[in-house]
Design a protein around this motif. Structure first.
Motif, PDB file in Angstrom:
ATOM      1  N   VAL A  64      -0.001   2.444 -10.032  1.00 53.85           N
ATOM      2  CA  VAL A  64      -1.200   1.839  -9.454  1.00 53.85           C
ATOM      3  C   VAL A  64      -2.100   2.928  -8.889  1.00 53.85           C
ATOM      4  N   GLU A  65      -1.496   3.827  -8.113  1.00 53.64           N
ATOM      5  CA  GLU A  65      -2.201   4.978  -7.563  1.00 53.64           C
ATOM      6  C   GLU A  65      -1.230   6.145  -7.488  1.00 53.64           C
ATOM      7  N   TRP A 108      -1.069  10.535  -6.166  1.00 51.01           N
ATOM      8  CA  TRP A 108      -1.643  11.761  -5.638  1.00 51.01           C
ATOM      9  C   TRP A 108      -0.690  12.888  -6.001  1.00 51.01           C
ATOM     10  N   ARG A 158      -2.472   1.321   3.675  1.00 44.93           N
ATOM     11  CA  ARG A 158      -3.374   1.233   2.520  1.00 44.93           C
ATOM     12  C   ARG A 158      -3.092   0.008   1.659  1.00 44.93           C
ATOM     13  N   THR A 170      -6.014   9.214   0.375  1.00 40.87           N
ATOM     14  CA  THR A 170      -6.106   7.767   0.636  1.00 40.87           C
ATOM     15  C   THR A 170      -7.541   7.286   0.870  1.00 40.87           C
TER      16      THR A 170
END
Length: 331
Positions: free
Chosen positions: A33-34, A36, A293, A330
């Motif tokens: 989904v996300e 980093w 988040r 974020t």
């Protein structure tokens, strides 16, 4: 891809320290989904994957055969403080197996719990393996071992217990492990990618919607962790405090060298975090930020100030520095 800046420490208006790392959030299908940093970075999950290591304990039928409670399953997933609420149940669990402290292979450890530590120091008593933060996990291994009729060296990578753990680990991460390292408790710790670890947590987060043997095992382990946050870690610990703050809706687990995972059944998400310099203060801040988040943690809850937004106090209680999320992380 390299690790990215995630957390900064500022003192006197000057950037003093910076922690870089990787983080991945997976959905109900194991997709990213996300992310980093590098989702394909290979890491050792350390203790953040204890719920994976406990799956064979239930799948094999050992947990049912020995009538294990949810509290015992929480201890099997724990990195505990060595308090009486941890060591007492481990002693009784071992006794129920016809075993004792000498059958553990995790090694002695001075407990983190203040009362337990003071009791040992004041009585001039040495810590034993019961105080090891992994004694619950190892008692789970011994339970599985007894069920499998294995030999005493259950931490050997070629032992049936560890072969079962590796097989499950590779299946829930959906990746062959490139190898293993020896953990602080002497058990093998199998490596995987950040994506693999987050995918495993997403499997646990979505297991309650399925009815396979492994799904039921995963659902029970997650439920046990959420029901007994004080057994998974202990008073004053981030795992316990964060789970309490989220009201038994999320399971989180730390690991040595700044790994942190989260299982979010309501949101059907799994999260994995790794800070490359091994700083726990940074992994605690990052998992807190990511829980906010995704909407699992109220940003106004006092626990957020403790791990993310509060000042860094010196020994006189004066605000001397502050933690900040790195620009771009974020946002």
């Amino acid at each position: 891809m390299a690790a990215v800046p995630m957390v900064e420490l500022w003192r006197g208006g000057i950037l003093e320290s910076m922690h870089a790392g990787h983080a991945v959030i997976c959905d109900d299908k194991g997709g990213i989904v996300e992310a980093w940093g590098d989702p394909e970075a290979v890491i050792f999950p350390r203790s953040s994957c204890k719920m994976v290591q406990a799956l064979p304990l239930i799948e094999s039928g050992a947990a049912a055969a020995y009538g294990l409670s949810d509290a015992q399953l929480a201890l099997a997933c724990a990195s505990h403080n060595g308090a009486a609420i941890h060591t007492g149940p481990v002693v009784r669990w071992l006794a129920d197996l016809g075993l004792g402290e000498a059958d553990l292979r995790c090694g002695p450890q001075m407990p983190d719990d203040r009362d337990a530590r003071k009791g040992l120091i004041c009585s001039d008593t040495k810590p034993c393996q019961l105080h090891n933060n992994c004694s619950g996990k190892h008692t789970g291994f011994l339970t599985l071992n007894k069920h499998l009729n294995g030999g005493p060296e259950y931490i050997d990578p070629d032992h049936p217990v560890q072969r079962a753990v590796r097989a499950v680990f590779e299946e829930v991460t959906d990746l062959p492990s490139p190898g293993f390292g020896i953990d602080g408790c002497s058990a093998p710790n199998f490596a995987t990618t950040m994506h693999g670890l987050a995918r495993a947590m997403a499997f646990f987060a979505t297991a309650h919607g399925r009815d396979g043997l492994r799904d039921r095992a995963a659902t029970r382990l997650v439920g046990a962790m959420m029901a007994y946050p004080e057994l998974v870690a202990g008073e004053g610990r981030a795992c316990t405090n964060l789970m309490r703050a989220m009201g038994g809706r999320v399971a989180v687990k730390t690991g040595a060298e700044a790994v942190f995972t989260a299982i979010l059944p309501d949101l059907k998400r799994g999260i994995a975090v790794k800070i490359m310099d091994g700083a726990d203060r940074a992994s605690e801040a990052v998992i807190t930020a990511l829980l906010i988040r995704v909407g699992a943690l109220d940003r106004n809850h006092p626990v957020v100030e403790r791990y993310l937004t509060g000042p860094v106090l010196n020994r006189r209680g004066i605000a001397a520095a502050e933690m900040r999320l790195a620009p771009g992380f974020t946002s």
